[in-house]
Design an enzyme around this catalytic site. Structure first.
Site, PDB file in Angstrom:
ATOM      1  N   HIS A 161       0.930  -1.087  -0.241  1.00 55.12           N
ATOM      2  CA  HIS A 161      -0.270  -0.119   0.139  1.00 55.12           C
ATOM      3  C   HIS A 161       1.040   1.422   0.438  1.00 55.12           C
ATOM      4  O   HIS A 161       0.523   2.267  -0.469  1.00 55.12           O
ATOM      5  CB  HIS A 161      -0.751  -0.383   0.901  1.00 55.12           C
ATOM      6  CG  HIS A 161      -2.108   1.137   0.949  1.00 55.12           C
ATOM      7  ND1 HIS A 161      -2.120   2.283   1.606  1.00 55.12           N
ATOM      8  CD2 HIS A 161      -3.166   0.956   0.588  1.00 55.12           C
ATOM      9  CE1 HIS A 161      -3.122   3.023   1.059  1.00 55.12           C
ATOM     10  NE2 HIS A 161      -4.007   2.392   0.348  1.00 55.12           N
ATOM     11  N   GLU A 182       0.944   4.486  -2.618  1.00 50.97           N
ATOM     12  CA  GLU A 182       0.540   5.438  -2.112  1.00 50.97           C
ATOM     13  C   GLU A 182       2.025   5.650  -1.297  1.00 50.97           C
ATOM     14  O   GLU A 182       2.270   6.993  -0.869  1.00 50.97           O
ATOM     15  CB  GLU A 182      -0.180   5.860  -1.263  1.00 50.97           C
ATOM     16  CG  GLU A 182      -1.313   5.425  -1.639  1.00 50.97           C
ATOM     17  CD  GLU A 182      -3.114   5.765  -1.568  1.00 50.97           C
ATOM     18  OE1 GLU A 182      -2.673   5.771   0.176  1.00 50.97           O
ATOM     19  OE2 GLU A 182      -3.738   4.884  -1.511  1.00 50.97           O
TER      20      GLU A 182
HETATM   21 CO    CO Z   1      -5.492   3.130  -0.447  1.00 53.94          CO
END
Ligand code: CO
Length: 294
Positions: A179, A209
């Site tokens: 993630h 991210e």
């Molecule tokens: Co997310």
């Protein structure tokens, strides 16, 4: 009076308990011990994701057959989506309040997160707040997420390598999609890549991210002259990120980016929580937490 013990070297657990747990009830009444487990995930609204959560729940019930298992999802967006479909999932606050109301005395909260990122920090703060509520639990403990220690990382790396699809060719790369986060714990992803590559130089770890990003990974793949790459989610659930950002047909999906670079991309839509060897790491953390409820 409450004592707060932090045991980073033993189990990386946060243990909070009352000085006199046996007499914690109001008006001198003794509360009978009632143990419970609360599993906490970000959540997913995808029906396919339920497989991952069911795998975890059955493993937890196998380890603790007599302890009721409750669930909480931290994502309010996911909870709203599910509520619209008639499935009501609790937030951590709701779940703990409900368990307090149902007179649970000893509760282990188990994080199903991958790293000790922002969501884990929030969970920890919530658990600490509940541990301080008057008339609440006698003992409230929090189990560590997947990657908390060096030993966890080694176990997880072993599991990653074991779970690589058997069809992978010798020259094929394997690209994990984590993630990623602005949180310092994001460093675990690059650390994992370091450990993985010592055993298999063509395994890469990128994030959606955080860092390393897909552009970093593409540069590495080109440098190694990779022609084919297996895309594997490194998230508990193969949910929205795996299905869209990794394997989707949009221009900016990892599959599309690799295809543009003439690298054949083969997505694997299975979350880490669908693999027994990964779930074992979370279950071991829960076992450590449960030891503090004895
Ligand atoms: Co997310």
């Amino acid at each position: 009076m409450k004592r707060i013990l932090n045991l980073p070297f033993i189990a990386i657990l946060l243990v909070l308990f009352l000085a006199l747990p046996a007499l914690a009830g109001h008006h001198g009444k003794e509360k009978p011990v009632k143990k419970g487990i609360l599993l906490v995930a970000f959540g997913s609204s995808m029906p396919e994701a339920q497989i991952a959560f069911d795998t975890i729940e059955s493993r937890v019930k196998q380890a603790f057959p007599d302890v009721p298992v409750h669930w909480a999802y931290t994502s309010s967006i996911i909870r709203k989506k599910l509520a619209a479909q008639g499935r009501n999932l609790d937030s951590v606050e709701m779940a703990l309040a409900r368990m307090m109301d149902q007179e649970f005395t000893d509760v282990a909260v188990q994080s199903l997160h991958t790293i000790r990122g922002e969501e884990y920090d929030d969970l920890e703060r919530t658990v600490v707040a509940f541990a301080h509520l008057p008339g609440g639990f006698d003992r409230l403990v929090l189990g560590a997420p997947l990657l908390s220690t060096q030993a966890d990382m080694e176990k997880v790396c072993r599991a990653v390598l074991e779970n690589i699809p058997k069809e992978r060719g010798k020259k094929d790369a394997v690209v994990l999609m984590g993630h990623g986060s602005p949180h310092p714990s994001n460093a675990f992803y690059a650390a994992m890549m370091f450990h993985l590559q010592r055993q298999d130089p063509l395994v890469f770890v990128g994030t959606v991210e955080g860092a390393p990003g897909i552009e970093d990974i593409v540069a590495m793949l080109k440098q190694r002259n990779v022609k084919k790459a297996w895309l594997v989610p490194f998230m508990s659930v193969a949910g929205d990120h795996a299905r869209n950002d990794m394997a989707g047909d949009e221009d900016d999906s990892w599959k599309s980016i690799l295809t543009k670079e003439k690298i054949v991309a083969v997505p694997v839509l299975k979350g880490t929580a669908e693999y027994d060897n990964m779930v074992s790491v979370w279950v071991d953390h829960l076992k450590d937490a449960m030891k503090h409820l004895e």
